[in-house]
Design a protein around this motif. Structure first.
Motif, PDB file in Angstrom:
ATOM      1  N   MET A 198       0.845  -1.195   0.000  1.00  0.00           N
ATOM      2  CA  MET A 198       0.000   0.000   0.000  1.00  0.00           C
ATOM      3  C   MET A 198       0.886   1.252   0.000  1.00  0.00           C
ATOM      4  SD  MET A 198      -3.037   0.757  -0.134  1.00  0.00           S
ATOM      5  CE  MET A 198      -3.718   2.406  -0.207  1.00  0.00           C
ATOM      6  N   THR A 199       0.519   2.210  -0.817  1.00  0.00           N
ATOM      7  CA  THR A 199       1.258   3.476  -0.841  1.00  0.00           C
ATOM      8  C   THR A 199       0.275   4.650  -0.739  1.00  0.00           C
ATOM      9  OG1 THR A 199       1.110   3.717  -3.218  1.00  0.00           O
ATOM     10  CG2 THR A 199       3.023   2.515  -2.393  1.00  0.00           C
ATOM     11  N   ASP A 200       0.804   5.844  -0.551  1.00  0.00           N
ATOM     12  CA  ASP A 200      -0.062   7.026  -0.438  1.00  0.00           C
ATOM     13  C   ASP A 200      -0.732   7.380  -1.765  1.00  0.00           C
ATOM     14  OD1 ASP A 200       0.486   7.270   2.184  1.00  0.00           O
ATOM     15  OD2 ASP A 200       2.021   8.832   1.954  1.00  0.00           O
ATOM     16  N   GLU A 201      -0.141   6.904  -2.850  1.00  0.00           N
ATOM     17  CA  GLU A 201      -0.692   7.251  -4.169  1.00  0.00           C
ATOM     18  C   GLU A 201      -1.710   6.230  -4.641  1.00  0.00           C
ATOM     19  OE1 GLU A 201       2.859   7.120  -3.865  1.00  0.00           O
ATOM     20  OE2 GLU A 201       2.687   9.224  -3.249  1.00  0.00           O
ATOM     21  N   ARG A 202      -1.879   5.183  -3.879  1.00  0.00           N
ATOM     22  CA  ARG A 202      -2.720   4.086  -4.345  1.00  0.00           C
ATOM     23  C   ARG A 202      -4.025   4.012  -3.552  1.00  0.00           C
ATOM     24  NH1 ARG A 202      -0.111  -1.879  -5.043  1.00  0.00           N
ATOM     25  NH2 ARG A 202       0.044  -1.333  -7.232  1.00  0.00           N
ATOM     26  N   THR A 203      -5.094   3.627  -4.247  1.00  0.00           N
ATOM     27  CA  THR A 203      -6.375   3.386  -3.576  1.00  0.00           C
ATOM     28  C   THR A 203      -6.783   1.950  -3.872  1.00  0.00           C
ATOM     29  OG1 THR A 203      -7.035   5.669  -3.856  1.00  0.00           O
ATOM     30  CG2 THR A 203      -8.797   4.111  -3.440  1.00  0.00           C
ATOM     31  N   ILE A 204      -7.214   1.270  -2.844  1.00  0.00           N
ATOM     32  CA  ILE A 204      -7.672  -0.109  -3.044  1.00  0.00           C
ATOM     33  C   ILE A 204      -9.109  -0.217  -2.550  1.00  0.00           C
ATOM     34  CG2 ILE A 204      -7.262  -2.544  -2.489  1.00  0.00           C
ATOM     35  CD1 ILE A 204      -4.338  -1.915  -2.129  1.00  0.00           C
ATOM     36  N   ILE A 205      -9.955  -0.760  -3.392  1.00  0.00           N
ATOM     37  CA  ILE A 205     -11.336  -1.005  -2.971  1.00  0.00           C
ATOM     38  C   ILE A 205     -11.545  -2.514  -2.967  1.00  0.00           C
ATOM     39  CG2 ILE A 205     -13.777  -0.543  -3.402  1.00  0.00           C
ATOM     40  CD1 ILE A 205     -12.931   1.882  -5.026  1.00  0.00           C
ATOM     41  N   ILE A 206     -11.911  -3.031  -1.818  1.00  0.00           N
ATOM     42  CA  ILE A 206     -12.110  -4.477  -1.704  1.00  0.00           C
ATOM     43  C   ILE A 206     -13.578  -4.741  -1.426  1.00  0.00           C
ATOM     44  CG2 ILE A 206     -11.414  -6.559  -0.486  1.00  0.00           C
ATOM     45  CD1 ILE A 206      -8.860  -5.104   0.349  1.00  0.00           C
TER      46      ILE A 206
END
Lengths: 246, 283
Positions: free
Chosen positions: B179-187
């Protein structure tokens, strides 16, 4: 601009490569199914024991191969495939190129096979061919060259490829219109209707005599038809959704 | 630094049939640097929402913007920066090496090194053909591929379905460590227990609407999650549900106590006692 075009060409090439990899198997099966259909047509028109057997084999081939065909199409309606970062035009161009190339290659191979087999059996004396296999190949070669492909256009290579292009584009359009299995049945039905229509046209009209005498008209007609299907397929490509899948 | 708005969904209405809407006047705004848990009962539109966000489905009304671009345009640069992991995978019968060679060029930030490292971490043989894998192995391999694309938006539809217990824990580690600050993950999931330690934001949907959109930090600031034994009492619980040997209780956090969110109880509470929960979160 140049950079954009270069990226676009790159993506088209990658997709063509990917489609080739994914399609290789199922497109072969599809063309095999076409052979099956041709055999069916031949068998219906000349019933004897050997051809009834061929009919069964062809029927089995069709149904067995349909599974793989279905499997191949599953890739193309799958979310991960549809969401590949390529534009609609790149997707269409790569699909079209692949379909045309594979279609042309397989169709040539099939025609070569039947015509070649016919010629080989023509060398064999009838007494060594009690089952009449040579006659059968003669019949199938006729089916391929006259029934499925228009014989007036078949006689000229350009016309032959135009007809083939038309056929494959039509197929492509149907895949876009009716995802999955329906496309196959609609296509097969159209092919069959086309074959019968040709017989009807030959018997009842002089339309083919006209095209034979005016080859450019035939070429233009096929070009127009191809353009229509290209346009039609292009329009449909953007509208494939996963409605049925979710 | 304020997180950037990555996805914006404005007044979206969508239905597979004209007469029945799956989502109605649905609005949502997601920021970068967060793992969002999309929770909802079966058939409430979780997968549909993911497909709308990825541009695979088109809303009948409203718009969806990813980094300021309309996803319906399906621009290669937009699609190259998001990745959807569907619930059901259709994969060709090739080895993972071949798979990466075929698919990776489409993703500009794909890292082969990262992909093979993740595969090694999950004990997946990159030389074996995909059809020889079990469903769980295929899913793990695909998750590795999804992470290695290094896209800004990862949409994971029921990623833990088909995974065994150790794999679920590996999955959590994998997501957390990448996970990074530039990434968004939707689960998207209905198996809330698989992901309780991973999420930092909750989206709960039910029958066309968004019931809740809040961060775990805010929820645990406002609410306490306790497990009481039979006979133990608590003053004014908002929700109390029986569990083995006692009760699971959600109450207002008036003392500033820190508790760990019980996602299952919270999810059920939002469905059954929405008004009370929302009021408690607002106060």
């Amino acid at each position: 601009m140049e950079k954009t075009l270069s990226f676009s060409l790159q993506r088209t090439w990658w997709l063509l490569r990917l489609n080739g990899r994914l399609s290789k198997a199922w497109e072969v099966y599809w063309w095999l199914a076409m052979v099956g259909l041709a055999l069916c047509l031949a068998a219906f028109r000349k019933q004897d024991e050997m051809q009834t057997l061929c009919l069964m084999v062809a029927g089995l081939t069709i149904f067995y191969r349909l599974f793989f065909f279905y499997y191949g199409l599953k890739f193309q309606t799958n979310a991960s495939y549809l969401n590949l970062p390529v534009s609609k035009l790149e997707r269409f161009v790569s699909q079209l190129m692949l379909t045309l190339v594979l279609g042309a290659v397989y169709a040539c191979l099939l025609v070569l096979f039947f015509v070649g087999a016919r010629n080989v059996f023509a060398l064999i004396s009838p007494e060594y061919d009690p089952l009449g296999i040579g006659d059968m190949f003669q019949w199938w070669a006729t089916v391929f060259t006259e029934l499925i492909l228009p014989n007036d256009l078949y006689n000229s290579m350009g016309g032959y490829f135009l007809a083939l292009g038309c056929l494959t584009t039509f197929w492509l359009a149907l895949v876009c219109l009716f995802p999955r299995m329906l496309a196959f049945w609609v296509f097969m039905a159209c092919l069959y209707l086309w074959a019968d229509l040709r017989i009807w046209l030959i018997v009842h009209t002089n339309v083919f005599d006209f095209f034979k005498a005016n080859e450019w008209c035939a070429v233009c007609m096929h070009l127009a038809l191809t353009a229509f299907f290209l346009w039609f397929a292009y329009r449909r490509f953007g509208r494939i959704t996963l409605k049925k899948q979710i | 630094m304020r997180p950037m708005t990555m996805l914006e969904m404005n007044h979206v209405t969508f239905g597979y049939k004209r007469s029945v809407n799956v989502l109605e006047d649905f609005s949502l705004s997601l920021e970068s640097g967060a793992v969002y848990g999309l929770l909802g009962k079966n058939g409430t539109g979780k997968s549909t929402l993911l497909y709308l966000l990825s541009g695979l489905l088109r809303a009948q009304q409203g718009s969806v913007f990813f980094k300021g671009k309309d996803v319906r345009r399906r621009l290669p640069e937009t699609l190259g920066d998001l990745f959807l992991l569907p619930e059901e995978l259709v994969l060709p019968n090739v080895t993972l090496k071949q798979y990466a060679k075929m698919y990776a060029p489409f993703y500009p930030y794909f890292s082969y090194e990262q992909f093979f490292r993740l595969l090694a971490e999950l004990d997946i043989d990159d030389a074996a053909k995909l059809h020889s894998f079990s469903m769980g192995q295929r899913k793990k391999a695909y998750i590795c591929f999804a992470i290695a694309t290094n896209v800004s938006l990862l949409l994971l539809d029921e990623p833990t379905n088909g995974l065994d217990i150790p794999s679920k824990s590996q999955f959590r580690k994998l997501i957390a460590s990448n996970m990074t600050d530039e990434r968004t993950i939707i689960i998207s999931t209905h198996q809330v227990r698989d992901l309780d330690s991973l999420l930092d934001h909750l989206l709960i949907i039910d029958g066309k609407h968004l019931l809740l959109n809040d961060s775990i930090t805010h929820i645990t600031e406002r609410l306490c999650f306790d497990e009481l034994r039979s006979g133990e009492q608590m003053d004014e619980p908002i929700v109390s549900t029986p569990s083995l040997g006692g009760y699971r209780v959600i109450s207002r956090n008036t003392s500033g106590r820190e508790t760990v969110i019980d996602l299952e109880t919270f999810f059920n509470a939002v469905l059954d006692n929405r008004e009370q929960i929302i009021n408690a979160l607002k106060d």
